[in-house]
Design a protein around this motif. Structure first.
Motif, mmCIF file in Angstrom:
data_model
loop_
_atom_site.group_PDB
_atom_site.id
_atom_site.type_symbol
_atom_site.label_atom_id
_atom_site.label_comp_id
_atom_site.label_asym_id
_atom_site.label_seq_id
_atom_site.Cartn_x
_atom_site.Cartn_y
_atom_site.Cartn_z
ATOM 1 N N TYR A 94 0.838 -1.202 0.000
ATOM 2 C CA TYR A 94 0.000 0.000 0.000
ATOM 3 C C TYR A 94 0.871 1.248 0.000
ATOM 4 C CZ TYR A 94 -4.342 -2.530 0.636
ATOM 5 O OH TYR A 94 -5.437 -3.350 0.438
ATOM 6 N N PRO A 95 0.341 2.316 -0.662
ATOM 7 C CA PRO A 95 -0.944 2.516 -1.333
ATOM 8 C C PRO A 95 -1.052 1.688 -2.624
ATOM 9 C CG PRO A 95 0.088 4.629 -0.810
ATOM 10 C CD PRO A 95 1.121 3.568 -0.637
ATOM 11 N N LYS A 96 -2.288 1.303 -2.972
ATOM 12 C CA LYS A 96 -2.540 0.596 -4.224
ATOM 13 C C LYS A 96 -4.009 0.755 -4.621
ATOM 14 C CE LYS A 96 -3.806 -4.066 -2.686
ATOM 15 N NZ LYS A 96 -3.486 -5.512 -2.837
ATOM 16 N N TYR A 97 -4.277 0.458 -5.891
ATOM 17 C CA TYR A 97 -5.648 0.542 -6.418
ATOM 18 C C TYR A 97 -6.451 -0.658 -5.951
ATOM 19 C CZ TYR A 97 -9.545 0.677 -9.699
ATOM 20 O OH TYR A 97 -10.807 0.693 -10.249
ATOM 21 N N ARG A 98 -7.716 -0.402 -5.566
ATOM 22 C CA ARG A 98 -8.635 -1.475 -5.216
ATOM 23 C C ARG A 98 -9.909 -1.307 -6.032
ATOM 24 N NH1 ARG A 98 -10.665 -2.370 0.061
ATOM 25 N NH2 ARG A 98 -10.622 -4.586 -0.416
ATOM 26 N N SER A 99 -10.314 -2.386 -6.671
ATOM 27 C CA SER A 99 -11.514 -2.332 -7.501
ATOM 28 C C SER A 99 -12.773 -2.198 -6.648
ATOM 29 C CB SER A 99 -11.610 -3.590 -8.377
ATOM 30 O OG SER A 99 -11.639 -4.759 -7.576
ATOM 31 N N LYS A 100 -12.704 -2.563 -5.377
ATOM 32 C CA LYS A 100 -13.888 -2.512 -4.527
ATOM 33 C C LYS A 100 -14.435 -1.089 -4.424
ATOM 34 C CE LYS A 100 -15.780 -4.101 -0.130
ATOM 35 N NZ LYS A 100 -15.601 -5.057 0.989
ATOM 36 N N ASN A 101 -13.541 -0.098 -4.339
ATOM 37 C CA ASN A 101 -14.016 1.279 -4.280
ATOM 38 C C ASN A 101 -13.512 2.122 -5.441
ATOM 39 O OD1 ASN A 101 -11.354 1.673 -3.529
ATOM 40 N ND2 ASN A 101 -11.818 2.161 -1.405
ATOM 41 N N GLY A 102 -12.775 1.495 -6.360
ATOM 42 C CA GLY A 102 -12.392 2.160 -7.598
ATOM 43 C C GLY A 102 -11.424 3.314 -7.434
ATOM 44 N N LYS A 103 -10.497 3.203 -6.462
ATOM 45 C CA LYS A 103 -9.530 4.275 -6.277
ATOM 46 C C LYS A 103 -8.266 3.742 -5.607
ATOM 47 C CE LYS A 103 -11.257 5.857 -1.751
ATOM 48 N NZ LYS A 103 -11.802 7.021 -1.005
ATOM 49 N N ILE A 104 -7.223 4.586 -5.609
ATOM 50 C CA ILE A 104 -6.010 4.254 -4.882
ATOM 51 C C ILE A 104 -6.305 4.328 -3.392
ATOM 52 C CG2 ILE A 104 -3.635 4.944 -4.385
ATOM 53 C CD1 ILE A 104 -3.961 3.795 -7.167
ATOM 54 N N ASN A 105 -5.962 3.275 -2.686
ATOM 55 C CA ASN A 105 -6.209 3.207 -1.247
ATOM 56 C C ASN A 105 -4.904 3.280 -0.465
ATOM 57 O OD1 ASN A 105 -9.168 1.345 -0.474
ATOM 58 N ND2 ASN A 105 -8.724 2.355 -2.406
ATOM 59 N N THR A 106 -4.879 4.096 0.570
ATOM 60 C CA THR A 106 -3.803 4.044 1.543
ATOM 61 C C THR A 106 -4.108 2.930 2.544
ATOM 62 O OG1 THR A 106 -4.911 5.572 3.041
ATOM 63 C CG2 THR A 106 -3.482 6.545 1.337
#
Length: 299
Positions: A94-106
Motif C-alpha cells: 500500500y498505497p494501491k488501487y482497489r476495484s472494490k471502491n475504484g480508487k487508490i487506497n492508503t
C-alpha cells in the motif's frame, strides 16, 4: 573491468550456489520480528497499542465495532501467520488501487474498509469506522510497519493474502456444507454458528453469521474468499485437513446465512446486488424461499 566482472559474477560454481541459496530463501515465508523485539520507547508503546487493538478490537476500539469480531479472527497469530492475510505482507503493497471502491487506497483507507464491513461499523456506538486521522489507525499502522521490518517494499510476498482455491468440478453446496460444519466446525463455533465466550463473556471463537458477525459487504461474505481462508487455516491448528470440496461447501453453508446488511445498500437488495455483488456471493439470492441480504436485527 575484468576484475569488476569477476567480483560481480564469480565463477560458475559460486554463482550456482548463490542461486540455490536465494531460491531456498525465497521458498520460505517472511518471518516478522519476535514480540520480545518491540522497542521500549514511544514507538514501542504505539506498537503495543496497535497489537492490543488487533487482538481485542471491541475492547480497545469499541466505539467503531458493531459486532463480536476482532482483526485477529481473519488474520491469525496476531497478523503474523502466512496464508492468513498477514499484515507484514499487506503493509508493503500500500498505497494501491482497489476495484472494490475504484480508487487508490492508503493503508488507512484499507483499515477504514475493515471497520466498515468486517467489523460492521454501522452497528457501532459511533455508527461507523474511526474518523480520518484517528489514533486507532495510527497505532494499527505502526504495528503493521513493525511486523514488516526488513520486508521488501512493493512486492507480493510468499504467504500474502489467502491462497486461491480452484473451483471443484461439482461446485459448492450449502447442504453438503452443513454436514462439514457439524463434523468439523460446530465444536468451536457452536451448532448455531454463534461462537463461544469464556466465563467473563469474552469471545473465544467468533460468530460466523447473524448480527454478531461480519456484514454482507465484507470480503469474507464471498464464498471463494471464505473457502480459501478455511482450506488454509481451519480447523484451527489442523489447517489443510479439509479437502478443497469440503472447504468450498462449508464456506457456502456459512455465507448462505443472513448477517448485517451491506452498508452500501441505500435502496433495494436487488439494486445493491447488481452494483456490488457479482461473483461468489449469496447476497441478493433467494435460498429456501428467503431473499438474502435484508440484514439482521443487529444491522
Amino acid at each position: 573491468m575484468a576484475a569488476f566482472e569477476t567480483g560481480l559474477l564469480g565463477d560458475g560454481g559460486d554463482d550456482t550456489n548463490r542461486r540455490e541459496t536465494a531460491a531456498k530463501q525465497s521458498d520460505a515465508a517472511f518471518q516478522p520480528p519476535a514480540l520480545g523485539a518491540i522497542p521500549d520507547d514511544e514507538n514501542g508503546a504505539a506498537i503495543r497499542r496497535g497489537m492490543a487493538i488487533f487482538l481485542n478490537t471491541k475492547t480497545n476500539a469499541g466505539d467503531f465495532v458493531g459486532n463480536d469480531l476482532a482483526c485477529v479472527n481473519c488474520h491469525l497469530d496476531a497478523g503474523r501467520k502466512p496464508g492468513s492475510a498477514p499484515m507484514w505482507a499487506a503493509w508493503v503493497v500500500y498505497p494501491k488501487y482497489r476495484s472494490k471502491n475504484g480508487k487508490i487506497n492508503t493503508m488507512e483507507d484499507r483499515l477504514k474498509g475493515c471497520f466498515t464491513y468486517s467489523m460492521n461499523g454501522q452497528g457501532s456506538p459511533s455508527g461507523g469506522p474511526p474518523p480520518v486521522g484517528s489514533d486507532v489507525y495510527r497505532d494499527l499502522e505502526i504495528y503493521f510497519r513493525w511486523l514488516a521490518t526488513g520486508a521488501p517494499t512493493g512486492e507480493k510476498m510468499k504467504g500474502a493474502g489467502y491462497p486461491k482455491l480452484k473451483k471443484t468440478d461439482i461446485g459448492y453446496d450449502p447442504a453438503r456444507g452443513a454436514k462439514v460444519f457439524e463434523q468439523n466446525c460446530a465444536s468451536c463455533h457452536g451448532a448455531d454458528g454463534q461462537g463461544q465466550r469464556d466465563i467473563n463473556g469474552r469471545i473465544v471463537f467468533p460468530p460466523l453469521w447473524g448480527s454478531g458477525s461480519y456484514n454482507w459487504g465484507a470480503g469474507m461474505a464471498r464464498v471463494n474468499t471464505a473457502a480459501a481462508f478455511i482450506k488454509e487455516n481451519m480447523p484451527l491448528g489442523q489447517e489443510n485437513r479439509l479437502t478443497d470440496q469440503q472447504a468450498w461447501d462449508v464456506a457456502a453453508f456459512i455465507d448462505s446465512h443472513e448477517r448485517p446488511r451491506d452498508p452500501r445498500q441505500t435502496g433495494s437488495v436487488e439494486a445493491t446486488a447488481k452494483a456490488h455483488h457479482g461473483g461468489e456471493s449469496y447476497y441478493g439470492k433467494t435460498l429456501n424461499g428467503r431473499l438474502l441480504g435484508t440484514g439482521t436485527s443487529g444491522s
